[in-house]
Write a protein that holds these residues in place. Structure first.
Motif, PDB file in Angstrom:
ATOM      1  N   HIS A 125      27.143 -55.501  41.884  1.00  0.00           N
ATOM      2  CA  HIS A 125      25.971 -54.727  41.486  1.00  0.00           C
ATOM      3  C   HIS A 125      25.952 -54.736  39.961  1.00  0.00           C
ATOM      4  CE1 HIS A 125      22.741 -51.794  41.941  1.00  0.00           C
ATOM      5  NE2 HIS A 125      23.316 -51.078  40.990  1.00  0.00           N
ATOM      6  N   VAL A 126      25.026 -55.501  39.397  1.00  0.00           N
ATOM      7  CA  VAL A 126      25.035 -55.771  37.962  1.00  0.00           C
ATOM      8  C   VAL A 126      23.746 -55.243  37.340  1.00  0.00           C
ATOM      9  CG1 VAL A 126      25.302 -57.564  36.209  1.00  0.00           C
ATOM     10  CG2 VAL A 126      26.339 -57.879  38.471  1.00  0.00           C
ATOM     11  N   PRO A 127      23.829 -54.350  36.364  1.00  0.00           N
ATOM     12  CA  PRO A 127      22.609 -53.810  35.750  1.00  0.00           C
ATOM     13  C   PRO A 127      21.876 -54.866  34.930  1.00  0.00           C
ATOM     14  CG  PRO A 127      24.535 -53.051  34.561  1.00  0.00           C
ATOM     15  CD  PRO A 127      25.057 -53.753  35.770  1.00  0.00           C
ATOM     16  N   PHE A 128      20.549 -54.770  34.904  1.00  0.00           N
ATOM     17  CA  PHE A 128      19.762 -55.603  34.005  1.00  0.00           C
ATOM     18  C   PHE A 128      20.084 -55.206  32.566  1.00  0.00           C
ATOM     19  CE2 PHE A 128      15.912 -55.978  37.132  1.00  0.00           C
ATOM     20  CZ  PHE A 128      16.681 -56.779  37.969  1.00  0.00           C
TER      21      PHE A 128
ATOM     22  N   VAL B  40      11.561 -60.968  31.095  1.00  0.00           N
ATOM     23  CA  VAL B  40      11.907 -61.017  32.515  1.00  0.00           C
ATOM     24  C   VAL B  40      13.316 -60.451  32.626  1.00  0.00           C
ATOM     25  CG1 VAL B  40      10.417 -62.965  33.133  1.00  0.00           C
ATOM     26  CG2 VAL B  40      12.743 -63.402  32.352  1.00  0.00           C
ATOM     27  N   PRO B  41      13.759 -60.065  33.829  1.00  0.00           N
ATOM     28  CA  PRO B  41      15.099 -59.487  33.947  1.00  0.00           C
ATOM     29  C   PRO B  41      16.195 -60.454  33.498  1.00  0.00           C
ATOM     30  CG  PRO B  41      13.823 -59.028  35.906  1.00  0.00           C
ATOM     31  CD  PRO B  41      13.026 -60.015  35.105  1.00  0.00           C
ATOM     32  N   ALA B  42      17.250 -59.883  32.921  1.00  0.00           N
ATOM     33  CA  ALA B  42      18.426 -60.654  32.529  1.00  0.00           C
ATOM     34  C   ALA B  42      19.669 -59.830  32.837  1.00  0.00           C
ATOM     35  CB  ALA B  42      18.383 -61.006  31.042  1.00  0.00           C
ATOM     36  N   VAL B  43      20.762 -60.515  33.153  1.00  0.00           N
ATOM     37  CA  VAL B  43      22.039 -59.856  33.415  1.00  0.00           C
ATOM     38  C   VAL B  43      23.140 -60.599  32.673  1.00  0.00           C
ATOM     39  CG1 VAL B  43      21.347 -59.047  35.710  1.00  0.00           C
ATOM     40  CG2 VAL B  43      22.537 -61.240  35.483  1.00  0.00           C
TER      41      VAL B  43
ATOM     42  N   GLY C 220      15.118 -50.122  39.999  1.00  0.00           N
ATOM     43  CA  GLY C 220      16.447 -49.628  39.650  1.00  0.00           C
ATOM     44  C   GLY C 220      17.145 -50.444  38.589  1.00  0.00           C
ATOM     45  N   ARG C 221      16.492 -51.513  38.129  1.00  0.00           N
ATOM     46  CA  ARG C 221      16.994 -52.356  37.035  1.00  0.00           C
ATOM     47  C   ARG C 221      18.406 -52.875  37.307  1.00  0.00           C
ATOM     48  NH1 ARG C 221      14.311 -50.960  31.282  1.00  0.00           N
ATOM     49  NH2 ARG C 221      12.236 -50.413  32.047  1.00  0.00           N
ATOM     50  N   ALA C 222      18.557 -53.569  38.418  1.00  0.00           N
ATOM     51  CA  ALA C 222      19.878 -54.109  38.747  1.00  0.00           C
ATOM     52  C   ALA C 222      19.737 -55.271  39.722  1.00  0.00           C
ATOM     53  CB  ALA C 222      20.777 -53.036  39.358  1.00  0.00           C
TER      54      ALA C 222
ATOM     55  N   ALA D 224      11.935 -53.058  44.741  1.00  0.00           N
ATOM     56  CA  ALA D 224      13.200 -53.770  44.932  1.00  0.00           C
ATOM     57  C   ALA D 224      12.936 -54.841  45.979  1.00  0.00           C
ATOM     58  CB  ALA D 224      14.305 -52.829  45.399  1.00  0.00           C
ATOM     59  N   VAL D 225      13.292 -56.085  45.662  1.00  0.00           N
ATOM     60  CA  VAL D 225      12.983 -57.214  46.527  1.00  0.00           C
ATOM     61  C   VAL D 225      14.289 -57.845  46.994  1.00  0.00           C
ATOM     62  CG1 VAL D 225      11.702 -59.364  46.769  1.00  0.00           C
ATOM     63  CG2 VAL D 225      10.920 -57.622  45.140  1.00  0.00           C
ATOM     64  N   THR D 226      14.458 -57.974  48.320  1.00  0.00           N
ATOM     65  CA  THR D 226      15.665 -58.567  48.885  1.00  0.00           C
ATOM     66  C   THR D 226      15.324 -59.885  49.558  1.00  0.00           C
ATOM     67  OG1 THR D 226      16.729 -56.425  49.239  1.00  0.00           O
ATOM     68  CG2 THR D 226      17.539 -58.281  50.554  1.00  0.00           C
ATOM     69  N   PHE D 227      16.080 -60.924  49.194  1.00  0.00           N
ATOM     70  CA  PHE D 227      15.905 -62.258  49.759  1.00  0.00           C
ATOM     71  C   PHE D 227      17.032 -62.498  50.765  1.00  0.00           C
ATOM     72  CE2 PHE D 227      14.058 -62.232  45.536  1.00  0.00           C
ATOM     73  CZ  PHE D 227      12.850 -62.896  45.703  1.00  0.00           C
ATOM     74  N   ASP D 228      16.656 -62.596  52.037  1.00  0.00           N
ATOM     75  CA  ASP D 228      17.628 -62.816  53.104  1.00  0.00           C
ATOM     76  C   ASP D 228      17.436 -64.238  53.629  1.00  0.00           C
ATOM     77  OD1 ASP D 228      19.137 -62.915  55.420  1.00  0.00           O
ATOM     78  OD2 ASP D 228      18.688 -60.858  56.006  1.00  0.00           O
ATOM     79  N   TYR D 229      18.286 -65.160  53.161  1.00  0.00           N
ATOM     80  CA  TYR D 229      18.156 -66.558  53.542  1.00  0.00           C
ATOM     81  C   TYR D 229      18.917 -66.887  54.823  1.00  0.00           C
ATOM     82  CZ  TYR D 229      15.676 -67.576  49.257  1.00  0.00           C
ATOM     83  OH  TYR D 229      14.729 -67.602  48.255  1.00  0.00           O
ATOM     84  N   THR D 230      19.444 -65.860  55.503  1.00  0.00           N
ATOM     85  CA  THR D 230      20.036 -66.036  56.833  1.00  0.00           C
ATOM     86  C   THR D 230      18.993 -65.772  57.911  1.00  0.00           C
ATOM     87  OG1 THR D 230      22.230 -65.453  56.018  1.00  0.00           O
ATOM     88  CG2 THR D 230      21.868 -65.332  58.392  1.00  0.00           C
TER      89      THR D 230
END
Length: 431
Positions: free
Chosen positions: A161-164, A170-173, A278-280, A418-424
């Motif tokens: 879990h890495v904060p932006f 655009v977002p960066a971590v 949530g910026r993460a 918050a967007v979740t990508f589920d490639y399963t």
């Protein structure tokens, strides 16, 4: 790919935020709006496929295979549907048959190679890529031949879990390459791309090279190599392919240079959440269930090429139709074409302030309402191209993928969510 050092409100700056290879030539805009989905003949799977009606098209191709099991086109298309949904066993079965029947047909060979690459099975992809006759495929075949042992080895903690470090442009971590920390843009239209300086500092050795891409209207060179270690939070990935280029990149808000960008090829090895609100960034094991709440919308997810996520979206009341998802669009929430913007309605095109790019005109637009399921954006700013051209997202990818695209949804649209990508399970979750 890396962003470019130009005006953040100029859409031309995006060619390397959303690309991971040399620019792919796009054809003329397909007639996306010429007819309603139901107008396609029920027995014409090619038209159904072109309109993005995958389930109906697949039924049509399977019907053809029952009539003629040696129909190479139907085999290739059924295999392509399976690949778009990460059904690897089925994709391999049908694409292999199509390649055997038509060994000179490049598209099924490339897609079969991609089927292997997505599973981290690089060895069987190499001869397929070498056989297409295309410079980009040859370069990646050379890259994969230099990866010894098991690629994409995941070590360390199960989740990260890495904060932006920033939300805009655009977002960066923060991430670590071969022990060297840096700040990386997050971009679903990217693979893993380093700046030339970071690659040199990390001791990278190029095993293949590509030339001929264009950034800021100048040619660039891209190098391919094998990275020992890429670390995000407590997760470390070892022995993975990487690229770097001499493209110029915009600085981070504090004035320091970005170390590169990463996106879908990293993301699909995990259950990945880009939490704008949530910026993460959160990476979890692929077997983890995606988050579900009463305000969650769960949409279908397809993966075209090696790093182009697609789902169903709407412009105003038009849709849902196939759209791409590119989180790397600086200062923009939407990309489409002038033709589509004019015909769907509810989109204001600013014809007084065109932006010239490679002989094309791109206009600022404002869309009254766009949506992915129940996730809605209002008064969304974006860009519309007068005609599609290499590097333009959304409808510009139609010729490459074979199916029509309504638009590309990008950075500004995603900010409340918050967007979740589920490639399963191949679902996109928005909450």
């Amino acid at each position: 790919m890396p962003p470019r050092t130009v005006d953040f409100h100029d859409p031309s700056r995006r060619a390397f935020l959303r690309r991971t290879g040399l620019t792919v030539a796009a054809g003329a805009l397909l007639p996306l709006l010429d007819s309603a989905p139901g107008a396609a003949a029920a027995d014409d799977p090619d038209q159904l496929f072109k309109q993005g009606r995958f389930a109906a098209a697949e039924r049509g191709y399977r019907r053809r295979l029952r009539e003629d099991p040696g129909d190479a086109h139907a085999l290739a298309q059924v295999g392509y549907f399976a690949l778009l949904s990460n059904r690897f066993g089925e994709a391999e079965k049908h694409l292999s048959k199509a390649v055997a029947l038509r060994p000179g047909d490049v598209a099924p060979a490339q897609r079969l190679a991609e089927c292997f690459v997505r599973q981290d099975r690089l060895a069987p992809a190499i001869p397929l890529l070498k056989g297409t006759g295309r410079p980009r495929d040859k370069a990646f075949a050379e890259l994969y031949s230099h990866i010894s042992g098991r690629p994409w080895q995941i070590h360390g903690e199960r989740s990260a879990h890495v904060p932006f470090v920033t939300l805009d442009p655009v977002p960066a971590v923060e991430a670590v390459v071969n022990g060297k920390p840096g700040k990386y843009w997050l971009d679903t239209y990217a693979t893993l791309d380093l700046s030339k300086e970071v690659a040199e500092e990390a001791g990278m050795r190029a095993v293949a090279e590509l030339s001929g891409g264009v950034a800021d209207n100048r040619p660039i060179t891209m190098w391919l190599g094998v990275l020992d270690s890429f670390k995000v939070g407590g997760i470390e990935i070892r022995n993975l392919p990487v690229q770097w280029s001499d493209a110029r990149r915009p600085a981070l808000p504090d004035g320091t240079p970005a170390a590169g960008a990463f996106g879908t090829t990293i993301f699909y090895h995990f259950l990945t959440t880009m939490n704008y609100a949530g910026r993460a960034l959160t990476l979890r094991p692929k077997s983890t269930a995606a988050p579900r709440t009463h305000v969650t919308d769960r949409l279908p997810l397809w993966l075209a090429g090696d790093h182009f996520p697609c789902t169903l979206g709407s412009l105003g009341d038009h849709g849902p139709r196939m759209v791409t998802l590119d989180t790397g669009g600086i200062g923009s929430g939407l990309d489409t074409t002038v033709e589509i913007a004019e015909r769907v309605g509810g989109i204001t095109v600013d014809y007084d302030h065109p932006i010239e790019q490679a002989g094309n005109k791109i206009y600022p637009i404002t869309a009254d309402r766009i949506s992915l399921g129940r996730a809605v954006g209002r008064d969304v700013r974006g860009h519309a191209a007068e005609k599609v051209f290499p590097g333009f997202p959304g409808p510009g990818q139609s010729a490459q993928f074979g199916f029509d695209l309504l638009a590309n949804f990008t950075h500004e649209f995603f900010k409340p969510y918050a967007v979740t990508f589920d490639y399963t399970t191949m679902h996109l979750t928005i909450r």
